[in-house]
Design a protein around this motif. Structure first.
Motif, PDB file in Angstrom:
ATOM      1  N   GLN A 176       0.897  -1.535  -0.175  1.00  0.00           N
ATOM      2  CA  GLN A 176       0.062  -0.067   0.170  1.00  0.00           C
ATOM      3  C   GLN A 176       0.857   1.311   0.157  1.00  0.00           C
ATOM      4  OE1 GLN A 176      -3.096   0.066   3.033  1.00  0.00           O
ATOM      5  NE2 GLN A 176      -3.687  -2.480   2.598  1.00  0.00           N
ATOM      6  N   ALA A 177       1.968   1.387   0.848  1.00  0.00           N
ATOM      7  CA  ALA A 177       2.875   2.051   0.766  1.00  0.00           C
ATOM      8  C   ALA A 177       3.032   3.043  -0.513  1.00  0.00           C
ATOM      9  CB  ALA A 177       4.181   1.877   1.738  1.00  0.00           C
ATOM     10  N   PHE A 178       3.406   2.606  -1.857  1.00  0.00           N
ATOM     11  CA  PHE A 178       3.981   2.703  -3.204  1.00  0.00           C
ATOM     12  C   PHE A 178       2.879   3.066  -3.686  1.00  0.00           C
ATOM     13  CE2 PHE A 178       6.541  -1.722  -2.448  1.00  0.00           C
ATOM     14  CZ  PHE A 178       7.968  -0.418  -2.655  1.00  0.00           C
ATOM     15  N   LYS A 206       3.155   7.737   6.428  1.00  0.00           N
ATOM     16  CA  LYS A 206       3.569   7.396   7.653  1.00  0.00           C
ATOM     17  C   LYS A 206       2.655   7.149   8.157  1.00  0.00           C
ATOM     18  CE  LYS A 206       6.228  11.885   9.377  1.00  0.00           C
ATOM     19  NZ  LYS A 206       6.222  12.850   9.462  1.00  0.00           N
ATOM     20  N   ALA A 207       1.314   7.011   8.524  1.00  0.00           N
ATOM     21  CA  ALA A 207       0.596   6.372   9.061  1.00  0.00           C
ATOM     22  C   ALA A 207       0.315   4.796   8.325  1.00  0.00           C
ATOM     23  CB  ALA A 207      -1.203   6.554   8.468  1.00  0.00           C
ATOM     24  N   GLU A 263       2.056   1.339  11.112  1.00  0.00           N
ATOM     25  CA  GLU A 263       1.047   0.305  10.944  1.00  0.00           C
ATOM     26  C   GLU A 263       1.824  -0.771  10.788  1.00  0.00           C
ATOM     27  OE1 GLU A 263      -2.066  -0.662  11.983  1.00  0.00           O
ATOM     28  OE2 GLU A 263      -2.753   1.369  12.121  1.00  0.00           O
ATOM     29  N   VAL A 264       3.676  -0.723  10.364  1.00  0.00           N
ATOM     30  CA  VAL A 264       4.796  -1.362   9.877  1.00  0.00           C
ATOM     31  C   VAL A 264       4.950  -1.989  11.117  1.00  0.00           C
ATOM     32  CG1 VAL A 264       6.672  -1.868   8.697  1.00  0.00           C
ATOM     33  CG2 VAL A 264       4.266  -1.293   7.189  1.00  0.00           C
TER      34      VAL A 264
END
Ligand SMILES: [Zn+2]
Length: 255
Positions: free
Chosen positions: A80-82, A91-92, A96-97
């Motif tokens: 999702q970060a990509f 950042k959110a 979570e990671v």
């Protein structure tokens, strides 16, 4: 002594031996039950340790699954970060990671603990299996011994029953009933010898005229102790033994 008394004495002798064998036989069920209890106790220890072992294996599977699930989440967040457009959203996800990675670490710690205790349970199961096997062998040997003792006692009882049936043949039925009633009251002993003019079983004095009758060979009646009701018999001491007999009789007042 009258013939019928001789027969009753013979019966008494068989019954005494029979009573002994029966007493021996009566403890066998208890001895076998004790063996079974010991075996069951040993089996219970084994079952308990197997149970604990399988519980730890299940826990381990669960913790392994936990680790996998958290790892899967981390992969998803990273994918999702990509795709996120804003810095905040990125950042959110990053947060979570980190949370998920902390959970992975915790789950891995639990898993490691579980593996260590699993090894302990492994050893416990092996030890319990070993001691159960030993108990089984030991108890098996004892069971064999008890069974062969019991078989010998059964055989002996069978022989005594046959001997008794033979002795009883010459005793009139009503007299046998009478004998058995008295025997039942007195732990199997229906007959008592007269010694020192007293009942050797209970110590009661015998009336002189009864004693005189008991000494005669030709009496046709049976006489009973007035106190304990046992059938009385008297054996004339051999000539010359009278002094010794009287001396010992005065010492032995009891039955
Ligand atoms: Zn008596």
């Amino acid at each position: 002594m009258k013939e019928i008394l001789r027969e009753l004495l013979e019966l008494q002798d068989v019954d005494t031996r029979r009573g002994g064998v029966r007493a021996r036989l009566s403890v066998f069920p208890k001895r076998i039950a004790e063996l079974n209890q010991r075996l069951e106790a040993s089996r219970a220890v084994l079952e308990q340790s197997r149970q604990s072992h399988s519980t730890t294996l299940k826990d381990r599977k669960r913790y392994e699954l936990d680790v996998e699930q958290w790892k899967e989440k981390v992969r998803k967040y990273k994918d999702q970060a990509f795709q996120v457009k804003t810095n905040e959203a990125y950042k959110a996800l990053q947060h979570e990671v980190e949370m998920a990675e902390a959970e992975i670490a915790k789950a891995e710690d639990r898993l490691l603990e579980q593996m260590v205790s699993g090894e302990q349970y492994d050893r416990q199961v092996k030890a319990a299996e070993k001691s159960f096997k030993q108990a089984e062998e030991q108890i098996g040997a004892e069971r064999k011994e008890i069974e062969s003792e019991k078989a010998a006692a059964d055989k002996e009882l069978g022989e005594l029953e046959a001997e008794r049936a033979n002795v009883v043949k010459s005793i009139p039925e009503d007299l046998l009933d009478h004998y058995q009633r008295i025997a039942k009251k007195h732990g199997g002993t229906a007959i008592a010898e007269v010694r020192g003019e007293a009942c050797s079983a209970c110590g009661a004095r015998i009336r002189p005229h009864v004693f005189q009758i008991l000494r005669r060979e030709d009496t046709s009646e049976l006489y009973h102790c007035e106190l304990c009701t046992r059938i009385l018999y008297y054996i004339e001491p051999p000539a010359g033994a009278e002094t010794a007999k009287q001396a010992s009789a005065s010492q032995n007042g009891e039955g």
